[in-house]
Design a protein around this motif. Sequence first.
Motif, PDB file in Angstrom:
ATOM      1  N   MET A 134      -5.068 -39.692 -24.065  1.00 44.00           N
ATOM      2  CA  MET A 134      -4.578 -39.972 -22.714  1.00 44.00           C
ATOM      3  C   MET A 134      -5.737 -40.066 -21.725  1.00 44.00           C
ATOM      4  O   MET A 134      -5.746 -40.929 -20.847  1.00 44.00           O
ATOM      5  N   ILE A 135      -6.705 -39.184 -21.861  1.00 40.26           N
ATOM      6  CA  ILE A 135      -7.896 -39.237 -21.009  1.00 40.26           C
ATOM      7  C   ILE A 135      -8.626 -40.558 -21.211  1.00 40.26           C
ATOM      8  O   ILE A 135      -9.075 -41.207 -20.250  1.00 40.26           O
ATOM      9  N   GLU A 136      -8.738 -40.972 -22.459  1.00 41.31           N
ATOM     10  CA  GLU A 136      -9.382 -42.235 -22.792  1.00 41.31           C
ATOM     11  C   GLU A 136      -8.618 -43.409 -22.171  1.00 41.31           C
ATOM     12  O   GLU A 136      -9.217 -44.334 -21.611  1.00 41.31           O
TER      13      GLU A 136
ATOM     14  N   GLY B 225      -9.210 -40.570 -17.259  1.00 38.46           N
ATOM     15  CA  GLY B 225      -9.213 -39.188 -16.790  1.00 38.46           C
ATOM     16  C   GLY B 225      -8.721 -39.017 -15.368  1.00 38.46           C
ATOM     17  O   GLY B 225      -8.939 -37.957 -14.762  1.00 38.46           O
ATOM     18  N   LYS B 226      -8.018 -40.027 -14.838  1.00 38.65           N
ATOM     19  CA  LYS B 226      -7.505 -39.935 -13.475  1.00 38.65           C
ATOM     20  C   LYS B 226      -6.061 -40.428 -13.416  1.00 38.65           C
ATOM     21  O   LYS B 226      -5.664 -41.285 -14.200  1.00 38.65           O
TER      22      LYS B 226
ATOM     23  N   ALA C  57     -10.333 -33.168 -17.908  1.00 39.96           N
ATOM     24  CA  ALA C  57      -9.936 -34.183 -16.921  1.00 39.96           C
ATOM     25  C   ALA C  57      -9.136 -33.548 -15.778  1.00 39.96           C
ATOM     26  O   ALA C  57      -7.929 -33.781 -15.654  1.00 39.96           O
ATOM     27  N   PRO C  58      -9.769 -32.764 -14.944  1.00 39.59           N
ATOM     28  CA  PRO C  58      -9.046 -32.095 -13.850  1.00 39.59           C
ATOM     29  C   PRO C  58      -8.417 -33.062 -12.857  1.00 39.59           C
ATOM     30  O   PRO C  58      -7.520 -32.671 -12.097  1.00 39.59           O
ATOM     31  N   ASP C  59      -8.869 -34.323 -12.834  1.00 39.84           N
ATOM     32  CA  ASP C  59      -8.284 -35.315 -11.927  1.00 39.84           C
ATOM     33  C   ASP C  59      -7.054 -36.000 -12.530  1.00 39.84           C
ATOM     34  O   ASP C  59      -6.459 -36.867 -11.881  1.00 39.84           O
TER      35      ASP C  59
ATOM     36  N   THR D  15       1.127 -42.825 -14.159  1.00 35.29           N
ATOM     37  CA  THR D  15      -0.003 -43.412 -14.884  1.00 35.29           C
ATOM     38  C   THR D  15       0.197 -43.377 -16.396  1.00 35.29           C
ATOM     39  O   THR D  15      -0.135 -44.336 -17.106  1.00 35.29           O
ATOM     40  N   GLY D  16       0.697 -42.229 -16.889  1.00 35.33           N
ATOM     41  CA  GLY D  16       0.828 -42.076 -18.336  1.00 35.33           C
ATOM     42  C   GLY D  16       1.981 -41.171 -18.714  1.00 35.33           C
ATOM     43  O   GLY D  16       2.439 -40.354 -17.905  1.00 35.33           O
TER      44      GLY D  16
END
Length: 363
Positions: free
Chosen positions: A195-197, A201-202, A232-234, A265-266
Amino acid sequence: MRRKTDRRKSTHTLLTAGLCLSLALAAGCAKSEDDPSDAKDTGKDTNAGQEVAEPSGDQKMCDIETFGGKKLDLKGATVGFSQSEKEANPFRIAETASIKAEAKERGIKLLTANAQSQFSKQISDVQDLITKGADVLVIAPLNSDGWGPVLRTAAQKKIPIVTIDRKINATACKDYVAFIGSDFVEQGKRAADRMIEATGGKGEVAILLGAPGNNVTTERTKGFKDRIAEKAPDLKVVFEQTGEFAREKGQQVTEQLIQSNPDITGIYAENDEMGLGAVNALKGAGKKAGDVQIVTIDGTRNAVQGIVDGWIYGVVESNPRFGPLAFQTLDSFTKGEEVGQDIVIKDTEYAKDNAESEIGKAY
């Protein structure tokens, strides 16, 4: 100490070697738990069987003397298998087919029951399997708690129990012998990495939670959240609701999500069926493939095809073909050999670069 270590290595080698047996058969599919036809080899998935992960640290072991049972010849025994959920989920179809195929390959009498997603029925199912003469039990638990009545009955008869896919909250090598399954926390972490990828990460993500009351849901959620917080804190988790591991429910929840947060977003779906339900909801809302990044866990063919079609970003596998490993574990244990109390299997992943070429290994 050396002798015990050697026995552990020997058992691990035996378990791994045993996986080569009947892998083709284990990939078959059954129409339903009540379908009298036997699972048949489709000629595919011959390399898709479970592989045991190397234990990390000092693995706890169990043997029949410590457990308090008696040695027996598994080939002459009766094995009872309790399936938890309706045969509507490809994971359960493949799981049941694998157990049936391995029992047939080994010439073992197998008694089966399906709880149809009702926990009270599963408890009575297992009690009935014991009454019918099951010498050992393989259980795919619906819930982790509430197994006291079954465990007490099995303990009185010294019946070994192996649980697959989900754990029960009890004491290993006392109430049951071993758990065989994936590292669900690690699955959640790997889903978070995808998911970060996918999002850079936002953004904002939603979690379609699995059914409550079992360790799979709890641990897949923990792994995902912990990794997001770490890396990914954002990337903010702004929505969580159970889809009960069902496609229809996953679609309904996603429809609600789109109304409350149309710019999500996801979506992290804790199994493929909910993820496919989310795809249906997005299509119904007029979204295009890739507008919302979806990551799921399981490894069904429909989900892997979703990657090929662009609707799903990644799928973390959770291999349901427990037959060879479950019966090899029971065979070793009933002979008096040590087996691991927690037998963790390796899981692969599907992404854009391998989905089309590897779809034959999905189920």
